[in-house]
Write an enzyme that holds these catalytic residues in place. Sequence first.
Site, PDB file in Angstrom:
ATOM      1  N   LEU A 120      41.758  -9.873 -13.122  1.00 10.64           N
ATOM      2  CA  LEU A 120      40.477  -9.896 -12.425  1.00 10.64           C
ATOM      3  C   LEU A 120      40.409  -8.618 -11.599  1.00 10.64           C
ATOM      4  CD1 LEU A 120      40.234 -13.577 -11.108  1.00 10.64           C
ATOM      5  CD2 LEU A 120      38.657 -12.490 -12.712  1.00 10.64           C
ATOM      6  N   ASP A 121      39.220  -8.031 -11.475  1.00 10.20           N
ATOM      7  CA  ASP A 121      39.160  -6.797 -10.695  1.00 10.20           C
ATOM      8  C   ASP A 121      39.422  -7.086  -9.219  1.00 10.20           C
ATOM      9  OD1 ASP A 121      36.501  -6.900  -9.139  1.00 10.20           O
ATOM     10  OD2 ASP A 121      35.830  -7.318 -11.176  1.00 10.20           O
ATOM     11  N   TYR A 122      39.665  -6.035  -8.468  1.00 10.30           N
ATOM     12  CA  TYR A 122      40.145  -6.117  -7.084  1.00 10.30           C
ATOM     13  C   TYR A 122      39.253  -6.978  -6.204  1.00 10.30           C
ATOM     14  CZ  TYR A 122      42.396  -4.264  -2.829  1.00 10.30           C
ATOM     15  OH  TYR A 122      43.091  -4.116  -1.654  1.00 10.30           O
TER      16      TYR A 122
END
Length: 257
Positions: A120-122
């Site tokens: 998952l992105d940051y």
Amino acid sequence: MPHAYSQARKSHTEEHDGIRLQKLLAQAGFGSRRKCEEMIVDGRVEVDGELVTELGTRVDPKTQQVRVDGSRIRLNPKHVTLALNKPRKVLSAMEDPKGRYTLRDIVGDKYERIFHMGRLDYDSEGLILMTNDGELSQHVMHPKYEVEKTYIATLEGRMSGNVCRRLVRTGVQLDDGWIKLDHCSIIDQSREQTIVKVTLHSGKNRIVRRIFGAIGFPVKRLVRTQIGPIKLGDLKPGSYRVLSATEVRSLSKEVGL
């Protein structure tokens, strides 16, 4: 023959030659031992391609293949699979040269060689699956299987149901090609924002943010709530749980194992 096979296995101890078949099936999440015994007697279980109907059969899950109704049972006591709720500002990695908070800071060093299946992105939140089962990890992340994923996205602006339907029916063109959602529904909205539930198979980087950004509804918050049969449920941010044998079996079946 099943009978001769079973009698030969009985002559060895559990320590040296595995465990009783009904016990293995119960550990794999097929129900009580009594139910598993019925499955064996009914001729639904194979060991190394051979039908087994004798309850005394012993098996070694490390070296032998067990199938129920044709589906392979995967059970290794050293394998563990986790469901983790990633908070925002946590990197989907096990370490970071910049010193940012990572998945390792949540799970610690308790599990040997554990790694995340996908990212998952940051700034996104929600469900990440982790495992030290290399075969399962390869299948879950392989483009061939494209496991279905569900997200709750909070969008800037008020979006109509027609836009949702168009994203499912025709999709949207991004820099790397056309992409469609499998499902899109509006959960709640106001003048300032819209909350949608979306499902898609694509595992491309930042795909949900890119889809809605392309049509003028930037994503303010994104939470992944489900991967295949595994749901986030009420797992608190920054915590994790070990998947049950039944859940692992369900996930394995979905990715062709």
